[in-house]
Design an enzyme around this catalytic site. Sequence first.
Site, PDB file in Angstrom:
ATOM      1  N   GLU A  88       0.785  -1.236   0.000  1.00  0.00           N
ATOM      2  CA  GLU A  88       0.000   0.000   0.000  1.00  0.00           C
ATOM      3  C   GLU A  88       0.816   1.285   0.000  1.00  0.00           C
ATOM      4  O   GLU A  88       0.435   2.280   0.629  1.00  0.00           O
ATOM      5  CB  GLU A  88      -0.965   0.007   1.202  1.00  0.00           C
TER       6      GLU A  88
HETATM    7  C1  ACM Z   1      -2.566  -5.248   4.020  1.00  0.00           C
HETATM    8  O1  ACM Z   1      -3.674  -5.642   4.387  1.00  0.00           O
HETATM    9  N1  ACM Z   1      -2.345  -3.979   3.801  1.00  0.00           N
HETATM   10  C2  ACM Z   1      -1.470  -6.171   3.814  1.00  0.00           C
END
Ligand code: ACM
EC number: 3.2.1.52
Length: 636
Positions: A446
């Site tokens: 992310e």
């Molecule tokens: C995640 O759930 N950002 C690995």
Amino acid sequence: MADYHLEASWSPVEGSPGRLTLTLFNLSPEPLSGFSLAYTSPTRVADTYVCHGASLTRQVANFHEFQPPEGLSIAPGGHWRFTVEGLADEPKHRTDGIRSARLTLDDGRRVAIGFGDLMLESRDGGVSPPLLPPGRVDEPYALLPWPLSLALKAGNLPVVLYPAERTRPDTIKALSLVLALYQRLYPADDAPFSLVAVKGGRAIRFVTESSIAAFAYELRFSAHEVVLSSADAAGRQYGLISLAQLLHGARADRERFQFPNFGTIADQPRHEWRGCHLDVSGRFYPVADVMRLIDILAWNKLNIFHWHLTDDEAWRLEIKAYPQLTETGAQRGPDGALMPEFSDGSEASAGHYTQDDVRRIVAHAGFLHVEVLPEIDIPGHSAAALSALPDLADRQEPPGSYRSPQGYANNALNPAVEFTYEFLGKVFDEMAALFPSAYVHIGGDEVAHEAWRSSPACKVLMKREKLAGTAELQSYFLKRIRTMLSKRGRKLAGWNEVSHGGGVDRDGTLLMAWERPELGIELAEDGYDVVMTPGQAYYLDMAQAQAWSEPGASWAGFTPPERTYAYEAEAELPEALKGKMRGIQACIWSGNIASRAQFNRLVFPRLPAIAEAAWTPLARKDWDRFAAIVRMWPML
Ligand code: ACM
């Protein structure tokens, strides 16, 4: 008793994530004026929003602070209401509202406010179906995970099991270890084992049998003894746990369960990697809770504890070279560098693991044949580290030049700042001394799409290294990280986004497919080893039903325990790629967990469901049997 109370409700608005209405009640005997209101909520206010009746003065991720209109005074017994339209996501469950709230009064004092669930205006939220049926067993044995094969006849219940004469001291020690595990998990129940022979009990004879596979065991039952055969200590421990489970079930529910006195169990795990992740950044778990979770993993024959030690919300691992990481980066509060998040109360919250704590936890896990996989989540999810060590940032990068999916501004370590690598080198040195695991998990998830594009240092690096954008910068960074880990004798594990922008050297690299199950195929095709942790089945923070009243998150939908149980990660992969799949893993993200009761409600029985899917072949899975047994299983 709180003197103030905040209610939140939500109503849908065509073509948008809807409108929040917030109502603050003054339950005190005094008029309330000159205050500000702060709350945390996963339903964040978006970048563009319209607020009627208040103004938003500060927002960091899910922390929000509002100012009432000039001159507002709420009479005793009165209330003040305001609305916000322009939300980052549409709420789906009652837990998507207020998680914590506080007032700052005109004299500067902070006081906690009571709050309730997020109420749904103008439509019915539905009701949850029962999540766990009463269950049914065809064979009266309380084994979970269910073994590979078994052919048994039930008989008399021995009062206790004890080691046969001439059992080796190390084996007696192994038995005493499983006895202690049982006593921690079921402190009010009778001990399953005794170290001395007892009338009415039955002897266990231990055999080391090199023809048995690693981690496997065999139990042969007769009316006068049980023979436990294994090639290694892990297999022996699994066999002892099975014996403790059999005895526990036969004692706890005599109607349904019995103890065998004839026949054989031949058992071995389906997957080599049977993991459970715990996010200790969003919520801090004391050492005793972490140890207890590891006990529960061992009881369910899970063998990997993936310890998510850092994130935007806090850095929880003591690093001697940088004490600021836990002095500043593990403290949240209205006056700290990190704002309150999730269910923090009105006081500052803090918590980290000292290196002594880590050594104790790793040793505890090791005795139980659970490997601890440490994670520091980099380069994204690093707001806590960046606030503790501001020199990690490119100071020329404009503040707020990008925002992470959770709403943190400029939260990624910078690949063009050399101090980043010096810092991580020292962190990895200390981690390598603490954690014996073959892998270090470095997150990799992310990173915001726009990250680093406004960093002058990154622009220079991109030109020099001919890197096209964020993903290629990330790959450059992670390749260096992989080399740094190799130098310390460790392999790289990460989330699926590690593959972006060219990824890293596939050899020995293990990635966890979390965003979608299909990613597991793509990663395996690309040459990575894969562990399947799809949010749609194995994220235990997801709600268990669609109903508004069901607690939990919703970005991956909702996951009833039966769906978690039935999910077949292996079915996602074509035959030729199955060898790349190392196993499966549960993930416990803590943003939705405000208490032990909520932990238990979300994590159980889905964690044992994943344990059974990790151990038991598809043909032997049976939801009704699982449901009958799991109700006797331990929770946190
Ligand atoms: C995640 O759930 N950002 C690995």
